[in-house]
Design an enzyme around this catalytic site. Sequence first.
Site, PDB file in Angstrom:
ATOM      1  N   ASN A 297      -6.318   0.996  -2.868  1.00 45.71           N
ATOM      2  CA  ASN A 297      -5.411   1.301  -1.753  1.00 45.71           C
ATOM      3  C   ASN A 297      -5.530   2.718  -1.210  1.00 45.71           C
ATOM      4  O   ASN A 297      -5.191   2.965  -0.063  1.00 45.71           O
ATOM      5  CB  ASN A 297      -3.964   0.970  -2.139  1.00 45.71           C
ATOM      6  CG  ASN A 297      -3.440   1.846  -3.243  1.00 45.71           C
ATOM      7  OD1 ASN A 297      -4.205   2.338  -4.068  1.00 45.71           O
ATOM      8  ND2 ASN A 297      -2.150   2.054  -3.279  1.00 45.71           N
TER       9      ASN A 297
ATOM     10  N   CYS B 206       1.540   2.968  -4.122  1.00 49.90           N
ATOM     11  CA  CYS B 206       2.287   3.035  -5.384  1.00 49.90           C
ATOM     12  C   CYS B 206       3.657   3.664  -5.186  1.00 49.90           C
ATOM     13  O   CYS B 206       4.643   3.214  -5.736  1.00 49.90           O
ATOM     14  CB  CYS B 206       1.498   3.817  -6.424  1.00 49.90           C
ATOM     15  SG  CYS B 206       1.116   5.506  -5.912  1.00 49.90           S
TER      16      CYS B 206
ATOM     17  N   GLU C 292      -1.902   5.980 -14.383  1.00 51.40           N
ATOM     18  CA  GLU C 292      -1.061   6.065 -13.173  1.00 51.40           C
ATOM     19  C   GLU C 292      -0.853   4.634 -12.705  1.00 51.40           C
ATOM     20  O   GLU C 292      -1.748   4.033 -12.113  1.00 51.40           O
ATOM     21  CB  GLU C 292      -1.772   6.886 -12.089  1.00 51.40           C
ATOM     22  CG  GLU C 292      -1.968   8.344 -12.430  1.00 51.40           C
ATOM     23  CD  GLU C 292      -0.706   9.176 -12.292  1.00 51.40           C
ATOM     24  OE1 GLU C 292       0.294   8.663 -11.748  1.00 51.40           O
ATOM     25  OE2 GLU C 292      -0.703  10.327 -12.745  1.00 51.40           O
TER      26      GLU C 292
ATOM     27  N   GLY D 152      -3.874   2.054 -11.290  1.00 49.08           N
ATOM     28  CA  GLY D 152      -3.881   0.646 -10.895  1.00 49.08           C
ATOM     29  C   GLY D 152      -2.622  -0.046 -11.368  1.00 49.08           C
ATOM     30  O   GLY D 152      -1.608   0.594 -11.640  1.00 49.08           O
TER      31      GLY D 152
END
Length: 471
Positions: A132, A257, A222, A200
């Site tokens: 992303n 995220c 993360e 991810g």
Amino acid sequence: MTVSRENPARPSEIVGSVPVTAPEAVDAVVQDAHREFRSWSARTLEHRLTALALAADRLGARVAEFAVLLARESGKPVADCRGEIGFAVAYLRWVCANAPAVLGKSTLDDAQGRIATTPAPFGVVAAITPWNAPIILALLKLGPALAAGNTVVLKPSPLAPLTITAVAALLPGTRVIHGGPDTVQALVAHPLIRKVAFTGGPEAGRSIAAAAGRALTPVLLELGGNDPAIFLDDFHLEPDGYERLVLASFATAGQVCMAAKRLYLPWHRLEEFLESYRAAAQRILRVGDPLDETVTMGPVVNRAAVARMRELLVDAWNRGGWTIPLAEIPAGTDGYFAAPALVLDPPDDAKVVCQEQFGPLLPILTYDTEAEALARANDSDLGLAASVWSADEDRACAFATHLEAGFTFVNTHNRTGMSLRAPFGGTKNSGFGREYGLEGLREYVQTTVIHAPAAFRAGGAGLPARAYPPA
Ligand code: NAD
């Protein structure tokens, strides 16, 4: 074998393909990276930072070109892609400017002896990244790791493998491999991988952390977020503030995220809020082809993501959630488009509230008291980011101290609130370790010490063999 990537806005268009590294071929890549580690880590810090600064210049010169490729493979609007790559260049330069403060050696030499402290690189780092924001999320690992003297084997997502492969070729000490979970397992379990950095989802995060654990390799994770944005009853937003808020949830079609993913609002301010929010969405949200400069929201990443949005909507409808559409998807497209919408007051156990939606749906949740809002916001296994909105910054900051989040924004949320110097990362199941800031640099070094106690110098007083040194 190769894996190809289609344009999510026009799935019949293949943007490009990359070679897949089979699990049994990973060893040769890691061995090669390890050989280079010997020479790269022996260079001076100045030499490494000069090489990184050169890479930043080269990348900076190609932002527009790479942005088009990134838009075509990821579905992100081309202006956002330029923004991401430009931010990655700025980050590399930030690393070059700030690494000496963290990566320098220090020596204490006094009457008690000499203590030489070195922030030493780990060796070969495995970096596994999502699709992303593939450029900045890779460079957040590559920049600090390479500056410290590590070399890196990068495994990007098959959903956006092309631009990052071209970008990584500009950097020293970096090898890129492509492949699925079995390739990742072979990489993470390799005995010469000394540090793993993963960004991810939780499922991949768990299996990577397990493999790293078996190999006793330190890991930075993360992971996902389900970020609450809490509006205190005195919040005040100008029209441009509402536009920022809309993009805080709908930029990259909500696939960020740290997007604002649950919005908590005092019920008595709902009506005026919705009126201003919808007006802002109408002004700013334009769904369409990412290469169109006027488009602000592209498709979601693949067909499964479209189906997932449908699943969340049906679940919310079945539980009494009321949908407010914000923009239409282009007519006659076969792209992976999902219409952006608000979901009004679904119950807290609706999937769109209690799971990371990672798409263009935003639940608006009304509350009576601040204590209730806080409890509901914290009622999640995830704790990545959050935001508090209030006309009184001190009040917002005080409220923020009670939120279970690694990073809390005030009066903004998502990328407009990021800072290169502020460490970012999750609490709870959103991960551990930090990126950005000086902490992000420290992730890629381990302190090694050489200690020469004065007591044992020639002519020193010495210590009996069984004694502890004096305090
Ligand atoms: P993903 O977990 O599906 O993929 C990430 C990487 O892991 C890719 O390289 C992929 O090929 C690999 N992978 C996937 N499954 C694997 C498995 N079982 N074993 C080993 N490797 C595997 O994530 P995604 O869809 O690319 O990205 C979305 C997720 O990433 C969201 O949850 C989002 O919140 C999170 N994310 C977090 C941050 C952050 O900074 N915390 C930033 C961006 C995205």
